[in-house]
Design a protein around this motif. Structure first.
Motif, short mmCIF file in Angstrom:
data_model
loop_
_atom_site.label_atom_id
_atom_site.label_comp_id
_atom_site.label_asym_id
_atom_site.label_seq_id
_atom_site.Cartn_x
_atom_site.Cartn_y
_atom_site.Cartn_z
N GLY A 1 -20.59 -22.56 24.14
CA GLY A 1 -21.60 -22.68 25.18
C GLY A 1 -22.83 -21.87 24.86
O GLY A 1 -22.74 -20.76 24.33
N SER A 2 -24.01 -22.42 25.16
CA SER A 2 -25.30 -21.75 24.93
C SER A 2 -25.47 -21.35 23.47
O SER A 2 -26.11 -20.34 23.15
CB SER A 2 -25.44 -20.51 25.82
N GLY A 3 -24.90 -22.14 22.56
CA GLY A 3 -25.03 -21.84 21.14
C GLY A 3 -24.42 -20.52 20.73
O GLY A 3 -24.81 -19.93 19.72
N ILE B 1 -16.17 -28.18 20.42
CA ILE B 1 -16.62 -27.52 21.65
C ILE B 1 -15.40 -26.96 22.38
O ILE B 1 -14.36 -27.63 22.49
CB ILE B 1 -17.35 -28.52 22.58
N ILE B 2 -15.53 -25.73 22.85
CA ILE B 2 -14.46 -25.14 23.66
C ILE B 2 -14.79 -25.38 25.12
O ILE B 2 -15.77 -24.85 25.66
CB ILE B 2 -14.32 -23.63 23.38
#
Length: 348
Positions: A140-142, A161-162
């Motif tokens: 999330g959010s790089g 992606i988690i």
């Protein structure tokens, strides 16, 4: 409700009660449990659907007791050990049709055991900002908000992606907050005027979950004013060696510890699960009964003096909390207390 039960047991005793064995197996099927049918009713109707006898479930388990009694001269003693295991599952749970195979796999509880926990599998902790920057998986959010010590998780579905789609069954938990199995052992003995009793108690297959919002996951969740006395376990955190250093500076030196830095991403999934199995010395007591020849002139039938202790010590992987009452919501339960007593009983 309609309840059908089945029980079969064996009781055996050998060598004048020097060995005793009791075994029981039980099964209980319930049908007609109340539920609301999964249909939509227009709001203009002004009513909801009534409950109906729709659901059903199943519980089964066993219990075994082994005992030993014996006398050696003036010494009379007995040992009794008990172990039990039980588990429940749903046969039918009323629900709407599922949208797709994934929705059916994730949310359909028909013909499933209760207490299956879903979540992410942890994969250690990030050791440096460099490792975070080179990590190909997006949290999330790089990953810009992540710091050394934050938990890593397995990309279970392989999409890079988690998120919630990586949740899957991670363990078999207890029945509605109670352990799947219990065990106990009682030891009693008497020698002339002395008597002794000791009770051990324990549980297996019992887990608790301390998520990000709990006091275990974040000790200052309700503000520092409400947490003026912080347990030592909260100091077991990743933190910069220099408290004034910039946490996001790649050259900052970190002290490696147990949990992520305060205020950072807490644990979830297997990283947040704590095994609450335990073995506890529940009680121990030693007593002495005064001889009759001392009491006969005092018009007293019996005098017994004793000392005892409760919750003397506990063996458990769950530290700093009572595994018997672990407060799964916030970890804010009152600490376990040890009790010591001495006294006497007089019978006139």
């Amino acid at each position: 409700y309609t309840i059908k039960t089945f029980n079969i047991g064996v009781d055996a005793s050998f060598w004048n009660e020097k060995l005793g064995i009791t075994f029981d197996y039980f099964r209980r099927n319930r049908s007609g449990l109340l539920a609301t049918r999964s249909l939509s009713v227009p709001g203009t109707a002004g009513i909801g659907l009534p409950q109906e006898n729709l659901n059903s479930d199943h519980t089964s388990g066993f219990e075994i007791v082994v005992s030993h009694k014996n006398r050696i001269g003036d010494l009379l003693y007995s040992v009794t050990a008990n172990y039990s295991f039980s588990r429940s599952k749903s046969n039918h749970v009323e629900g709407a049709d599922y949208k797709n195979p994934y929705d059916n796999w994730r949310n359909n509880t028909n013909n499933r055991y209760y207490g299956i926990w879903w979540g992410k599998k942890d994969d250690g902790q990030f050791q440096s900002l460099d490792e975070i920057s080179r990590n190909p998986i997006d949290y999330g959010s790089g990953n810009r908000d992540m710091l050394p010590g934050d938990y890593k998780y397995v990309d279970w579905n392989g999409d890079g992606i988690i998120d919630g789609n990586d949740d899957h069954p991670i363990l078999r938990n207890s029945n509605n907050g109670t352990p799947l199995s219990y065990l106990s052992m009682n030891v009693s003995a008497s020698y002339k005027s002395f008597d002794f009793n000791m009770l051990w108690q324990g549980a297996l297959w019992n887990y608790v979950y301390y998520d990000i919002g709990s006091q275990i996951g974040n000790p200052f969740v309700w503000g520092t004013a409400a947490n003026t006395a912080v347990l030592d376990i909260f100091e077991d955190r990743w933190r910069p060696a220099d408290p004034k250093a910039d946490s996001y500076d790649p050259d900052t030196e970190w002290i490696k510890s147990g949990r992520p830095a305060l205020g950072k991403i807490g644990a979830e999934g297997t990283a947040a699960i704590h095994n609450a199995r335990y073995l506890r010395l529940k009680s121990i007591e030693l007593g002495y009964t005064l001889p009759d020849k001392i009491l006969k002139n005092l018009n007293i039938e019996k005098v017994r003096v004793y000392i005892n202790a409760y919750n003397l010590f506990t063996i458990s992987p769950l530290k700093d909390l009572d595994p018997e009452h672990p407060s799964t919501g916030f970890g804010a339960d009152y600490p376990l207390t040890k009790t010591f007593n001495c006294g006497f009983n007089i019978i006139f």
